[in-house]
Design an enzyme around this catalytic site. Structure first.
Site, PDB file in Angstrom:
ATOM      1  CD  GLU A  90       4.782 -25.624 -25.120  1.00 46.34           C
ATOM      2  OE1 GLU A  90       5.930 -27.111 -24.321  1.00 46.34           O
ATOM      3  OE2 GLU A  90       4.504 -24.998 -25.004  1.00 46.34           O
ATOM      4  N   GLY A 126       0.311 -31.499 -20.690  1.00 45.98           N
ATOM      5  CA  GLY A 126       0.181 -31.267 -18.681  1.00 45.98           C
ATOM      6  C   GLY A 126      -0.861 -33.112 -18.988  1.00 45.98           C
ATOM      7  CG  ASN A 135       6.367 -23.050 -18.531  1.00 44.94           C
ATOM      8  OD1 ASN A 135       6.465 -22.097 -17.398  1.00 44.94           O
ATOM      9  ND2 ASN A 135       4.824 -23.631 -19.089  1.00 44.94           N
ATOM     10  CD1 TRP A 136      10.754 -24.082 -13.173  1.00 46.86           C
ATOM     11  CD2 TRP A 136      10.687 -22.881 -11.795  1.00 46.86           C
ATOM     12  NE1 TRP A 136      11.443 -24.780 -13.084  1.00 46.86           N
ATOM     13  CE2 TRP A 136      11.859 -23.954 -11.879  1.00 46.86           C
ATOM     14  CE3 TRP A 136      10.941 -22.226 -10.476  1.00 46.86           C
ATOM     15  CZ2 TRP A 136      12.432 -23.421 -11.214  1.00 46.86           C
ATOM     16  CZ3 TRP A 136      11.436 -21.704  -9.513  1.00 46.86           C
ATOM     17  CH2 TRP A 136      13.046 -22.770  -9.560  1.00 46.86           C
ATOM     18  CE  LYS A 137       2.764 -25.778 -18.440  1.00 44.46           C
ATOM     19  NZ  LYS A 137       1.842 -26.845 -18.834  1.00 44.46           N
ATOM     20  CB  SER A 150       3.582 -35.269 -21.617  1.00 38.79           C
ATOM     21  OG  SER A 150       2.526 -34.983 -21.825  1.00 38.79           O
ATOM     22  CD  GLU A 201      -0.218 -23.689 -19.474  1.00 39.04           C
ATOM     23  OE1 GLU A 201       0.469 -23.211 -19.206  1.00 39.04           O
ATOM     24  OE2 GLU A 201       0.116 -25.388 -19.689  1.00 39.04           O
ATOM     25  N   GLY A 247       7.478 -28.961 -18.803  1.00 41.80           N
ATOM     26  CA  GLY A 247       6.490 -28.067 -18.119  1.00 41.80           C
ATOM     27  C   GLY A 247       6.759 -28.971 -16.571  1.00 41.80           C
ATOM     28  N   GLY A 248       5.585 -30.313 -16.314  1.00 41.69           N
ATOM     29  CA  GLY A 248       5.409 -31.040 -14.918  1.00 41.69           C
ATOM     30  C   GLY A 248       7.095 -31.738 -14.796  1.00 41.69           C
ATOM     31  CG  HIS A 253       2.720 -21.747 -22.648  1.00 41.37           C
ATOM     32  ND1 HIS A 253       1.434 -22.540 -22.316  1.00 41.37           N
ATOM     33  CD2 HIS A 253       3.447 -23.040 -22.505  1.00 41.37           C
ATOM     34  CE1 HIS A 253       1.714 -24.019 -21.732  1.00 41.37           C
ATOM     35  NE2 HIS A 253       2.867 -24.203 -21.856  1.00 41.37           N
TER      36      HIS A 253
HETATM   37  P1  PGA Z   1       4.371 -30.468 -19.478  1.00 41.70           P
HETATM   38  O1  PGA Z   1       3.955 -28.756 -20.477  1.00 41.70           O
HETATM   39  O2  PGA Z   1       5.471 -31.024 -19.685  1.00 41.70           O
HETATM   40  O3  PGA Z   1       4.299 -30.454 -18.263  1.00 41.70           O
HETATM   41  O4  PGA Z   1       3.481 -30.764 -20.772  1.00 41.70           O
HETATM   42  C1  PGA Z   1       4.896 -28.480 -21.017  1.00 41.70           C
HETATM   43  C2  PGA Z   1       4.405 -26.463 -21.344  1.00 41.70           C
HETATM   44  O5  PGA Z   1       3.229 -26.728 -20.982  1.00 41.70           O
HETATM   45  O6  PGA Z   1       5.611 -26.234 -22.067  1.00 41.70           O
END
Ligand code: PGA
Length: 250
Positions: free
Chosen positions: A168, A174, A10-12, A214, A98, A235-236, A96
């Site tokens: 998640e 993150g 997930n590149w956000k 993470s 977010e 994500g990251g 998600h």
């Molecule tokens: P993260 O994000 O790997 O940076 O913790 C995961 C996500 O939000 O899908």
């Protein structure tokens, strides 16, 4: 039943088209021999088309980060499932944390999006997970159970078997604070039991459940070793081709 692993990035809100193309070009080369796993990248809307072209000849599939449930209309700023199909998306993230937290998505809108995605032949990756306060209050199962129940409401067993569910925990996203593999597996197993209660054990056996929060090259193996974790939503660590390729090749 052996469920095929699925690792999604997930590149956000990161990467221009050029950056996205550079990333998937390198990733494509690094993962060309990864045949036993579904690899998905979820770029921003504006880069989907360009990234789609760069995926030709790779093992990587394309997903979007969000969509609207309506087929068309006066919904400024929104994107339909058909538009995602138009740029070769096969997957779409839905709900998600977010989106739930900053854009007021609810279990009801998540359910509408899951249904609209399936109707358009997109695989929804439906995200669920509790906050730190909810975990500390001991309400994780209540909350996640409700998200799963309401998110999948009205689906057939057959449809449910094609949905990917991403567990998640919000406190692990993150933050560098990964859930332990046992903590992650405990909730993924609970999600599978919930799917079994709703749609039967065969469907639960088929449904792929990812862990996210993470995830990195150095913790993926332990997570994937667990009975009910079938993949990861990253994500990251998905923004770096070398690191993400190591996750894909857990
Ligand atoms: P993260 O994000 O790997 O940076 O913790 C995961 C996500 O939000 O899908």
């Amino acid at each position: 039943m052996m469920r095929r692993p699925i690792i999604a990035g997930n590149w956000k809100m990161h990467n221009t088209s050029a950056q996205g193309v550079a990333l998937v070009t390198e990733l494509g080369e690094l993962t060309i021999d990864a045949q036993d796993v579904d690899i998905v990248v979820c770029p921003t809307f504006t880069t989907l088309g360009t990234v789609a072209n760069a995926l030709a000849g790779t093992n990587i599939h394309l997903g979007a980060q969000n969509m609207h449930w309506e087929k068309k209309g006066a919904f400024t700023g929104e994107i339909t499932a058909e538009m995602l199909k138009d740029v070769c998306c096969e997957y779409v993230l839905v709900g998600h944390s977010e989106r739930r937290q900053y854009f007021a998505e609810t279990d009801d809108t998540v359910n509408k999006k899951v249904k609209a995605a399936l109707a358009a032949n997109l695989v929804p990756i439906m995200c669920v997970g509790e906050s730190l306060e909810e975990r500390e209050a001991g309400t994780t199962e209540n909350l996640v159970g409700k998200q799963v129940r309401l998110g999948l409401e009205g689906l057939s067993a057959e449809q449910t078997g094609t949905v990917v569910i991403a567990y998640e925990p919000i406190w692990a996203i993150g933050t560098g604070r990964t859930a332990t593999a046992d903590q992650a597996n405990e909730v993924c197993a609970f999600i599978r039991r919930t799917v079994a209660e709703l749609f039967g054990p065969e469907t639960a056996d088929k449904t792929r459940i990812q862990y996210g929060g993470s995830v990195k090259a150095d913790n993926i193996a332990e997570l994937m070793d667990k009975s009910d974790i079938d993949g990861a939503l990253v994500g990251g660590a998905a923004l770096d081709a070398v690191g993400f390729s190591k996750i894909v090749k857990f």
